[in-house]
Enzyme design. Structure first.
Site, PDB file in Angstrom:
ATOM      1  N   SER A 150       1.129  -0.914   0.071  1.00 41.34           N
ATOM      2  CA  SER A 150      -0.320  -0.118  -0.380  1.00 41.34           C
ATOM      3  C   SER A 150       1.027   1.221  -0.440  1.00 41.34           C
ATOM      4  CB  SER A 150      -0.790  -0.110   0.691  1.00 41.34           C
ATOM      5  OG  SER A 150      -1.745   1.734   1.351  1.00 41.34           O
ATOM      6  N   TYR A 163      -2.617  -0.702  10.917  1.00 39.03           N
ATOM      7  CA  TYR A 163      -2.988  -0.755   9.360  1.00 39.03           C
ATOM      8  C   TYR A 163      -1.621  -0.389   8.637  1.00 39.03           C
ATOM      9  CZ  TYR A 163      -3.834  -0.394   4.014  1.00 39.03           C
ATOM     10  OH  TYR A 163      -4.143  -0.789   3.827  1.00 39.03           O
ATOM     11  N   LYS A 167       2.001  -2.411   6.045  1.00 37.29           N
ATOM     12  CA  LYS A 167       1.930  -2.679   4.942  1.00 37.29           C
ATOM     13  C   LYS A 167       3.155  -2.261   4.822  1.00 37.29           C
ATOM     14  CE  LYS A 167      -2.490  -3.792   3.390  1.00 37.29           C
ATOM     15  NZ  LYS A 167      -2.690  -4.699   2.401  1.00 37.29           N
TER      16      LYS A 167
END
Ligand code: RM4
Length: 260
Positions: A150, A163, A167
């Site tokens: 990401s 999160y 990533k």
């Protein structure tokens, strides 16, 4: 056909970017094994989307299977690869795409939210890559692993403190796997989607102000669509990227570079 008669495994393949990757792979000639996690479907309050994606792939003249399981559990990846080989005889490409992003403030984030996000996004990516790579090594004809990292591997998010590290970890996992697996002809790369309109962020982007802010930040002037990412995954999976490994490809409409 960029993936003619290849066998492609897609985790998180029933919705969003994963669904687009599965369809794009089939359109390029691949048979597709789709992993999905029914609990995750219900988390979005939706009936499982997996039945329709299998039908759509078969309508393209390609074969498809769906294998339910939470990639956070090591056995899921092992079972997924075994079922794929049972159905199609081999594995050529892994799209390690499954991921969650339950937006949450940092200071009061429950351990369960943090630990589930790490387990699915990072542990899951590790386990499935390991299972696929062992099969590819045994086949002796190389392969390609494309992970969905990401833009959040490179920048932060105040509601994504759980999160964004996962990533970044997925990005780094592909770099190290590229070294470990290069001797077997297995290429490992990641895509770095920007803000792509999917179920993952539907609630977040339901705020008109947030959506307008993100769109204004993107030089190409629009949120990404899942197929914008899928096309890049197909490229990295295909022989056109035969000398590309350990790389990452931003698919973000210019969002990352846009300071002012
Ligand atoms: C991405 C990026 C997007 C967000 C999704 C859920 O990495 O942060 O802005 O909508 O995650």
């Amino acid at each position: 056909m960029l993936l003619d008669n290849k066998v492609v495994v897609v985790t998180g393949g029933s919705r969003g970017i994963g669904r687009a990757i599965a369809l794009a792979s089939a359109r390029e000639g691949a048979d597709v094994a789709i992993n999905y996690w029914r609990d995750n479907d219900s988390a979005y309050g939706k009936a499982s989307a997996v039945e329709s994606i299998v039908g759509e792939i078969e309508a393209l003249g390609r074969r498809a299977i769906a294998v339910e399981g939470n990639v956070a559990e090591r056995e899921t990846g092992i079972e997924l690869i075994a079922r794929t080989v049972e159905a199609f005889g081999r594995v050529d490409v892994l799209s390690s795409n499954a991921g969650i992003c339950p937006f949450h403030a940092f200071l009061d984030m429950p351990a369960s939210v943090y630990e589930t996000t790490v387990a699915v996004n990072l542990n899951g990516a590790f386990y499935v890559a390991q299972a696929a790579a062992n099969q590819m090594k045994a086949q002796g004809t190389g392969g390609a692993i494309v992970a969905t990292s990401s833009i959040s591997a490179l920048v932060g998010g105040g509601m994504q403190t759980h999160y964004t590290p996962t990533k970044a970890g997925v990005h780094s996992l592909m770099q190290s796997c590229a070294i470990a697996l290069g001797p077997y002809g297995i290429r490992c790369n990641s895509v770095m989607p920007g803000t792509i309109a999917t179920d993952l962020n539907a609630d977040d982007l339901a705020d008109p102000g947030k959506r307008a802010y993100m769109e204004k930040r993107i030089p190409l002037g629009r949120l990404g669509a899942p197929d914008d990412v899928a096309q890049c995954v197909v490229f990295l999976a295909s022989d056109r990227a035969r000398y590309v490994t350990g790389a990452s490809l931003l698919v973000d409409g210019g969002l990352f570079v846009n300071l002012q």
